[in-house]
Design an enzyme around this catalytic site. Structure first.
Site, PDB file in Angstrom:
ATOM      1  CG  HIS A  15      60.530  25.333  12.785  1.00 60.08           C
ATOM      2  ND1 HIS A  15      60.193  26.468  13.471  1.00 60.08           N
ATOM      3  CD2 HIS A  15      61.355  25.727  11.803  1.00 60.08           C
ATOM      4  CE1 HIS A  15      60.794  27.503  12.933  1.00 60.08           C
ATOM      5  NE2 HIS A  15      61.514  27.085  11.925  1.00 60.08           N
ATOM      6  CB  SER A 202      63.933  27.853  18.903  1.00 58.25           C
ATOM      7  OG  SER A 202      64.262  26.637  19.539  1.00 58.25           O
ATOM      8  CE  LYS A 203      65.179  27.668  11.154  1.00 64.14           C
ATOM      9  NZ  LYS A 203      66.096  27.759  10.066  1.00 64.14           N
ATOM     10  NE  ARG A 204      68.440  26.214  19.058  1.00 63.92           N
ATOM     11  CZ  ARG A 204      68.516  27.141  18.101  1.00 63.92           C
ATOM     12  NH1 ARG A 204      69.035  26.850  16.932  1.00 63.92           N
ATOM     13  NH2 ARG A 204      68.064  28.360  18.306  1.00 63.92           N
ATOM     14  CE  LYS A 205      61.936  25.762  23.288  1.00 67.10           C
ATOM     15  NZ  LYS A 205      61.296  27.040  23.476  1.00 67.10           N
TER      16      LYS A 205
END
Ligand code: GLU
Length: 404
Positions: A15, A202-205
């Site tokens: 990311h 965050s990594k999740r975005k």
């Protein structure tokens, strides 16, 4: 010799923040002819994502971030390096066994501190707030705390640069350096990157996934330039940096102390800039994955009008797909145009003269007239220059589109 490392855990794909954690240490090392190490921190086997290691390596290469050495912690586990260090800590009374796991023994009533070379301040902790963290799990795998200290030492890392998330782990590392009698590297924590809408990235975005940006038609040069300025700034207000220019100019004094906001408009601006730096033939190759039929004459018509490579699809598909006709309010525009153009030789000057004469002779309002023509030929109000597009389409195809 400066030796830095990027130490990703293969728990996801790269990311924007991760790319920054790679490019800063890379540039810092290369600035003084040093070395950059890629270390895969894969000791938490449960959290691993299939394909993540290969994808990380491939993505780093896209950005020209080549590593001088590659180390994989799970392979080092087999060599017994972490076990040996854990045994030493137990033997010296700084760690103990707890149901098969080895825990650090935090000393009471002490203080640990270091100078953060990014934040440029001393940071300290009272050991009383720390807990006896696990260093080596019962399966023989080290936790991050043990592995990072053992490896930064073993690999001769002189400067540790990492995300702010890791700051709370640092006192444990400081104690381990002390217990093991290791020299401590310089340590610096980068600021958090903020999402304009929803706080910390965050990594999740997904919006910040580097592979997704590449797939959406952002150039590596633009993404890299954007990331370089997410937490670092030169003394002057210069904004354009290639990787080699960043290597030349990086100076730890430029690391920012306040959290940068991920400003997508800025990324778009960089992308447009780097697109326009490309030669037409380079751009042709870059656009092909998005619009396989694209040809060289189309490139100069769209170069100034696209923000991402993917924009070529919406802007230039009409060259290959006849638009669904949309009928102008005044049908006489197209009827008379068809007549006027059927006899002209197909050159820019002749087409423009014929259309201008027609407008003047009939008293057509130019804006309306040309918009109708544009809609009939290109199927959209926003298109490359009309006459040039007509030349590329050719006379037959153009007239076929004007025919109601
Ligand atoms: N493995 C950690 C990560 O995934 C590395 C932290 C560090 O650089 O010390 O970010």
């Amino acid at each position: 010799m400066v030796r830095t490392r990027f130490a990703p855990s293969p728990t996801g794909f790269l990311h924007v923040g991760g790319l920054r954690s790679a490019v800063y240490p890379y540039a810092l090392a290369k600035h003084s002819g040093g070395q950059f190490i890629l270390r895969i921190e894969d000791t938490d086997q449960k959290r691993q994502v299939k394909g993540a290691v290969a994808s990380l390596q491939q993505t780093l290469k896209v950005f020209g971030l080549d590593w001088d050495e590659l180390h994989i912690q799970s392979q080092r586990v087999k060599q017994g390096v972490y076990q040996k260090t854990a045994d030493l800590l137990v033997a010296s009374g700084h760690a103990y066994l707890d149901e098969g796991a080895v825990r650090i023994k935090i000393p009471a009533g002490e203080e640990v501190s270091y100078h953060d070379f990014v934040l440029d301040k001393d940071i300290s902790w009272k050991t009383d707030i720390l807990t006896d963290m696990v260093l080596l799990k019962s399966d023989g795998f080290p936790t991050y705390h043990l592995a990072v200290v053992v490896d930064d030492h073993a690999m001769g890392i002189t400067h540790v640069l990492r995300g702010h998330d890791w700051l709370p782990s640092t006192p444990i590392h400081l104690l381990l350096y002390q217990f093991l009698g290791y020299d401590r590297p310089e340590i610096g924590h980068l600021t958090d990157i903020m999402d304009p809408a929803s706080g910390k990235l965050s990594k999740r975005k997904g919006s910040a996934s580097v592979n997704e940006l590449l797939a959406n038609g952002y150039l590596p040069e633009a993404i890299l330039n954007f990331v370089i300025l997410l937490g670092w700034a030169p003394k002057d207000n210069r904004e354009l940096f290639t990787l080699s220019e960043f290597i030349e100019h990086i100076d730890p004094a430029g690391f920012q102390k306040s959290n940068p906001v991920l400003n997508k408009a800025k990324l778009d601006w960089f992308n447009g800039h780097y697109i326009r730096q490309k030669s037409d033939t380079e751009l042709l190759q870059l656009i092909k994955p998005y619009l396989p039929e694209v040809t060289l004459p189309i490139i100069p018509l769209i170069k100034d009008r696209i923000t991402t490579l993917a924009d070529a699809t919406s802007l230039a598909s009409f060259f290959f797909i006849r638009p669904i006709p949309s009928y102008p309010t005044d049908k006489s525009y197209l009827v008379t145009t068809l007549e006027a153009l059927s006899t002209v030789s197909w050159s820019k000057a002749a087409i423009e003269a014929a259309l201008s004469n027609l407008c003047a002779a009939r008293g057509f309002p130019r804006g309306d007239f040309f918009m109708s023509l544009r809609l009939a030929i290109c199927g959209s109000k926003i298109t490359p220059p009309l006459t040039e597009s007509m030349l590329i389409l050719g006379k037959d195809e153009t007239l076929a589109r004007i025919k109601l």
